[in-house]
Design a protein around this motif. Structure first.
Motif, PDB file in Angstrom:
ATOM      1  N   LEU A   1       0.827  -1.218   0.000  1.00 32.26           N
ATOM      2  CA  LEU A   1       0.000   0.000   0.000  1.00 32.26           C
ATOM      3  C   LEU A   1       0.852   1.254   0.000  1.00 32.26           C
ATOM      4  O   LEU A   1       0.539   2.221  -0.710  1.00 32.26           O
ATOM      5  CB  LEU A   1      -0.939  -0.005   1.205  1.00 32.26           C
ATOM      6  CG  LEU A   1      -2.114  -0.953   1.115  1.00 32.26           C
ATOM      7  CD1 LEU A   1      -2.884  -0.974   2.425  1.00 32.26           C
ATOM      8  CD2 LEU A   1      -3.032  -0.565  -0.036  1.00 32.26           C
ATOM      9  N   VAL A   2       1.924   1.270   0.780  1.00 31.10           N
ATOM     10  CA  VAL A   2       2.817   2.437   0.801  1.00 31.10           C
ATOM     11  C   VAL A   2       3.431   2.651  -0.580  1.00 31.10           C
ATOM     12  O   VAL A   2       3.472   3.782  -1.095  1.00 31.10           O
ATOM     13  CB  VAL A   2       3.912   2.277   1.880  1.00 31.10           C
ATOM     14  CG1 VAL A   2       5.027   3.295   1.701  1.00 31.10           C
ATOM     15  CG2 VAL A   2       3.296   2.387   3.268  1.00 31.10           C
ATOM     16  N   LEU A   3       3.911   1.582  -1.205  1.00 28.13           N
ATOM     17  CA  LEU A   3       4.494   1.702  -2.548  1.00 28.13           C
ATOM     18  C   LEU A   3       3.451   2.147  -3.571  1.00 28.13           C
ATOM     19  O   LEU A   3       3.742   2.974  -4.441  1.00 28.13           O
ATOM     20  CB  LEU A   3       5.110   0.367  -2.978  1.00 28.13           C
ATOM     21  CG  LEU A   3       6.395  -0.027  -2.253  1.00 28.13           C
ATOM     22  CD1 LEU A   3       6.749  -1.477  -2.539  1.00 28.13           C
ATOM     23  CD2 LEU A   3       7.532   0.900  -2.663  1.00 28.13           C
ATOM     24  N   LEU A   4       2.252   1.632  -3.465  1.00 28.59           N
ATOM     25  CA  LEU A   4       1.182   2.017  -4.387  1.00 28.59           C
ATOM     26  C   LEU A   4       0.829   3.485  -4.227  1.00 28.59           C
ATOM     27  O   LEU A   4       0.683   4.220  -5.223  1.00 28.59           O
ATOM     28  CB  LEU A   4      -0.049   1.138  -4.151  1.00 28.59           C
ATOM     29  CG  LEU A   4      -1.203   1.291  -5.129  1.00 28.59           C
ATOM     30  CD1 LEU A   4      -0.762   0.927  -6.549  1.00 28.59           C
ATOM     31  CD2 LEU A   4      -2.368   0.403  -4.708  1.00 28.59           C
ATOM     32  N   LEU A   5       0.714   3.953  -2.989  1.00 27.15           N
ATOM     33  CA  LEU A   5       0.400   5.362  -2.754  1.00 27.15           C
ATOM     34  C   LEU A   5       1.555   6.279  -3.159  1.00 27.15           C
ATOM     35  O   LEU A   5       1.333   7.387  -3.653  1.00 27.15           O
ATOM     36  CB  LEU A   5       0.041   5.586  -1.286  1.00 27.15           C
ATOM     37  CG  LEU A   5      -1.276   4.963  -0.829  1.00 27.15           C
ATOM     38  CD1 LEU A   5      -1.423   5.066   0.683  1.00 27.15           C
ATOM     39  CD2 LEU A   5      -2.456   5.613  -1.542  1.00 27.15           C
ATOM     40  N   ALA A   6       2.781   5.822  -2.968  1.00 30.70           N
ATOM     41  CA  ALA A   6       3.947   6.639  -3.306  1.00 30.70           C
ATOM     42  C   ALA A   6       4.171   6.731  -4.808  1.00 30.70           C
ATOM     43  O   ALA A   6       4.556   7.789  -5.319  1.00 30.70           O
ATOM     44  CB  ALA A   6       5.195   6.081  -2.626  1.00 30.70           C
TER      45      ALA A   6
END
Length: 166
Positions: free
Chosen positions: A88-93
């Motif tokens: 999720l962090v990678l997707l949002l970033a």
């Protein structure tokens, strides 16, 4: 978390760890309950009871590492959490769903998940302080055999190790 459950979870892990130290890796699993714990797998009941009593003794002697087991559901849940959070962090970033993000998330889960699982087992889901715990006995039951002899019908496959406050 419930103190009885945490102590029985610790005894469950200690029992499986003792069995695996003596007999090598086994196809065993367990589940803690309020008044004891279950051990699932094809193994002699005398081995389960002896291992439970040895595990209790070793915990009482201060072997705190017995409360951790590498195949515990806590570790699996921790790895899944790390994987999901990293993804999720990678997707949002990056604002992109890529194979690279999935690989990074899985790598982080495999690196951090077991460490987080160990910490959670030591400090949240188990309690090594079993001074007030005693083992009162073991109950066994045979699971129904699978069709076409796909299971060992002659070997007990579920054990309940009953504990109580002493």
């Amino acid at each position: 978390m419930n103190p009885n459950l945490r102590k029985n979870h610790a005894l469950e892990h200690a029992t499986i760890n003792v069995i695996e130290e003596r007999y090598g890796p086994q196809r065993l699993s367990g589940q803690a309950a309020e008044d004891g714990f279950y051990i699932y797998g094809a193994i002699a009941p005398t081995i389960v009871e002896a291992a439970a009593r040895i595990g209790l003794g070793r915990l009482l002697a201060g072997e705190k590492d017995l409360v951790v087991h590498r195949r515990c559901g806590t570790t699996i849940a921790a790895a899944n959490f790390v994987s999901s959070a990293a993804f999720l962090v990678l997707l949002l970033a990056t604002h992109h769903f890529t194979f690279f993000n999935v690989v990074i998330a899985l790598l982080l889960a495999n690196l951090i998940g077991p460490l987080l699982g160990t910490v959670l087992q030591k400090y949240v889901t188990t309690s090594w302080d079993v001074r007030d715990r005693g083992i009162t006995g073991i109950e066994q039951s045979w699971e129904r055999p699978a069709p076409l002899l796909l299971s060992w019908a002659a070997v007990p496959q579920r054990f309940f190790v009953r504990t109580r406050r002493v």
